[in-house]
Write an enzyme that holds these catalytic residues in place. Structure first.
Site, PDB file in Angstrom:
ATOM      1  N   HIS A 281     162.286  -3.330  13.684  1.00  0.00           N
ATOM      2  CA  HIS A 281     161.887  -2.553  14.867  1.00  0.00           C
ATOM      3  C   HIS A 281     162.040  -3.430  16.106  1.00  0.00           C
ATOM      4  O   HIS A 281     161.477  -4.527  16.186  1.00  0.00           O
ATOM      5  CB  HIS A 281     160.437  -2.098  14.692  1.00  0.00           C
ATOM      6  CG  HIS A 281     159.942  -1.183  15.757  1.00  0.00           C
ATOM      7  ND1 HIS A 281     160.209   0.170  15.758  1.00  0.00           N
ATOM      8  CD2 HIS A 281     159.190  -1.410  16.871  1.00  0.00           C
ATOM      9  CE1 HIS A 281     159.629   0.730  16.807  1.00  0.00           C
ATOM     10  NE2 HIS A 281     159.004  -0.203  17.502  1.00  0.00           N
TER      11      HIS A 281
ATOM     12  N   ASP B  92     161.635  -3.611  20.150  1.00  0.00           N
ATOM     13  CA  ASP B  92     160.947  -2.969  21.278  1.00  0.00           C
ATOM     14  C   ASP B  92     161.618  -3.319  22.591  1.00  0.00           C
ATOM     15  O   ASP B  92     161.556  -4.451  23.059  1.00  0.00           O
ATOM     16  CB  ASP B  92     159.481  -3.410  21.298  1.00  0.00           C
ATOM     17  CG  ASP B  92     158.684  -2.732  20.201  1.00  0.00           C
ATOM     18  OD1 ASP B  92     158.667  -1.491  20.188  1.00  0.00           O
ATOM     19  OD2 ASP B  92     158.101  -3.439  19.355  1.00  0.00           O
TER      20      ASP B  92
ATOM     21  N   MET C  73     161.655  -2.760  26.508  1.00  0.00           N
ATOM     22  CA  MET C  73     160.767  -2.331  27.598  1.00  0.00           C
ATOM     23  C   MET C  73     161.401  -2.649  28.932  1.00  0.00           C
ATOM     24  O   MET C  73     161.980  -3.724  29.108  1.00  0.00           O
ATOM     25  CB  MET C  73     159.422  -3.044  27.484  1.00  0.00           C
ATOM     26  CG  MET C  73     158.763  -2.867  26.119  1.00  0.00           C
ATOM     27  SD  MET C  73     157.091  -3.517  26.132  1.00  0.00           S
ATOM     28  CE  MET C  73     156.720  -3.500  24.365  1.00  0.00           C
TER      29      MET C  73
ATOM     30  N   MET D 171     161.503   1.982  25.351  1.00  0.00           N
ATOM     31  CA  MET D 171     160.411   2.324  26.272  1.00  0.00           C
ATOM     32  C   MET D 171     160.968   2.168  27.672  1.00  0.00           C
ATOM     33  O   MET D 171     160.761   1.167  28.355  1.00  0.00           O
ATOM     34  CB  MET D 171     159.218   1.395  26.009  1.00  0.00           C
ATOM     35  CG  MET D 171     158.478   1.761  24.728  1.00  0.00           C
ATOM     36  SD  MET D 171     157.479   0.394  24.089  1.00  0.00           S
ATOM     37  CE  MET D 171     158.716  -0.420  23.084  1.00  0.00           C
TER      38      MET D 171
ATOM     39  N   MET E 222     153.335   7.223  18.661  1.00  0.00           N
ATOM     40  CA  MET E 222     152.680   5.989  19.110  1.00  0.00           C
ATOM     41  C   MET E 222     151.193   6.043  18.789  1.00  0.00           C
ATOM     42  O   MET E 222     150.504   7.005  19.150  1.00  0.00           O
ATOM     43  CB  MET E 222     152.850   5.802  20.627  1.00  0.00           C
ATOM     44  CG  MET E 222     154.260   5.474  21.092  1.00  0.00           C
ATOM     45  SD  MET E 222     155.031   4.072  20.254  1.00  0.00           S
ATOM     46  CE  MET E 222     153.889   2.733  20.618  1.00  0.00           C
TER      47      MET E 222
ATOM     48  N   ASP F 274     153.525   3.648  15.122  1.00  0.00           N
ATOM     49  CA  ASP F 274     153.744   2.350  15.774  1.00  0.00           C
ATOM     50  C   ASP F 274     152.540   1.981  16.630  1.00  0.00           C
ATOM     51  O   ASP F 274     152.232   2.655  17.605  1.00  0.00           O
ATOM     52  CB  ASP F 274     155.013   2.467  16.639  1.00  0.00           C
ATOM     53  CG  ASP F 274     155.363   1.192  17.387  1.00  0.00           C
ATOM     54  OD1 ASP F 274     154.731   0.154  17.138  1.00  0.00           O
ATOM     55  OD2 ASP F 274     156.298   1.252  18.216  1.00  0.00           O
TER      56      ASP F 274
HETATM   57  C1  DX5 Z   1     154.084  -1.446  21.498  1.00  0.00           C
HETATM   58  C2  DX5 Z   1     155.312  -1.537  20.634  1.00  0.00           C
HETATM   59  C3  DX5 Z   1     155.006  -1.843  19.230  1.00  0.00           C
HETATM   60  C4  DX5 Z   1     154.306  -3.163  19.015  1.00  0.00           C
HETATM   61  C5  DX5 Z   1     153.406  -2.989  17.837  1.00  0.00           C
HETATM   62  O1  DX5 Z   1     154.479  -1.011  22.750  1.00  0.00           O
HETATM   63  O2  DX5 Z   1     156.030  -0.312  20.663  1.00  0.00           O
HETATM   64  O3  DX5 Z   1     156.156  -1.741  18.417  1.00  0.00           O
HETATM   65  O4  DX5 Z   1     155.166  -4.237  18.781  1.00  0.00           O
HETATM   66  O5  DX5 Z   1     152.639  -4.129  17.702  1.00  0.00           O
HETATM   67  P1  DX5 Z   1     151.346  -4.173  16.789  1.00  0.00           P
HETATM   68  O6  DX5 Z   1     151.779  -3.847  15.390  1.00  0.00           O
HETATM   69  O7  DX5 Z   1     150.863  -5.558  16.976  1.00  0.00           O
HETATM   70  O8  DX5 Z   1     150.408  -3.127  17.342  1.00  0.00           O
HETATM   71 ZN    ZN Z   2     157.673  -0.027  19.143  1.00  0.00          ZN
END
Ligand code: DX5
Ligand code: ZN
Length: 216
Positions: free
Chosen positions: A38, A40, A42, A73, A142, A176
């Site tokens: 996965h 992320d 941002m 995101m 989420m 997630d």
């Molecule tokens: C948050 C991300 C997640 C994050 C999850 O914005 O989308 O993927 O990395 O992290 P944990 O598992 O630590 O909540």
């Molecule tokens: Zn994520």
């Protein structure tokens, strides 16, 4: 319980890995049993944090053997479909709350040979994604507000997961945020089958932590 139609997949979030040693981390987490990686992404606009873009995805792709599940995101993900597809994304999930024209962007993702998915924030109703359920390969719910790893699981999103599972028995439903050895149980019970975990998996013995999620 995930039925055989939707096997359980564990997707460690690389957000919690050691970025100075990303090749070593990718190989270690794959050896520990990750099914997906996965990633992320941002943009410092859709969320108040800035992480990685296509060049880093491309670098991860070079050393990864598992599919890259890229969670965008971003306010305008539609502008970056081609760049992430070329970088080697296997899944591109876009937020229903973004500015993207959803039908066109999901089409564009698929046209680029990538699996399209939609993401809903904790407060967004399942109604918001209903029109596109047949068009996506994954729905991401989420369970924290996006932006940072290590936050607390928001249990009320389990209702969204349940509603989604009823509407789409065979869809990959991903969860997630805040997943650990405890919260995994309710997540899977509600119908999630693709499990993202960052701080939990990277905060201990990778194989043990992944196994503890899998036995749920
Ligand atoms: C948050 C991300 C997640 C994050 C999850 O914005 O989308 O993927 O990395 O992290 P944990 O598992 O630590 O909540
Ligand atoms: Zn994520």
């Amino acid at each position: 319980m995930s039925s055989s139609a939707v096997p359980l997949k564990i997707a460690p979030s690389l957000l919690s890995c050691d970025f100075a040693n990303i090749e070593r981390e990718v190989k270690a987490i794959e050896a520990a049993g990750a099914d997906l990686l996965h990633v992320d992404v941002m943009d410092a606009h859709f969320v108040p944090n800035l992480t990685i873009g296509p060049p880093v995805v491309k670098a991860i792709k070079r050393v990864a053997s598992k599919p890259l599940d890229c969670h965008l995101m971003m306010t305008d993900p539609q502008r970056y479909v081609e760049a992430f597809a070329k970088a080697g994304a296997d899944y591109l999930t876009i937020h229903v709350e973004s500015n993207a024209p959803l039908t066109e962007t999901l089409h564009s993702i698929r046209k680029h040979g990538v699996k399209p998915g939609l993401v809903v924030n904790p407060d967004t109703s399942i109604e918001a994604v209903k029109p596109w359920l047949a068009q996506i390969d994954m729905l991401l719910v989420m369970s924290v507000w996006p932006g940072f790893g290590g936050q607390k699981f928001i249990a009320k999103v389990l209702d969204t997961v349940k509603a989604a599972r009823e509407l789409a028995p065979n869809l990959d439903i991903e969860i997630d945020g805040g997943i650990n050895g405890e919260t995994i149980h309710e997540a899977v019970q509600a119908g999630a089958n693709v499990i993202v975990a960052g701080s939990y998996v990277f905060g201990g013995d990778y194989a043990e932590r992944i196994q503890s999620l899998r036995v749920a």
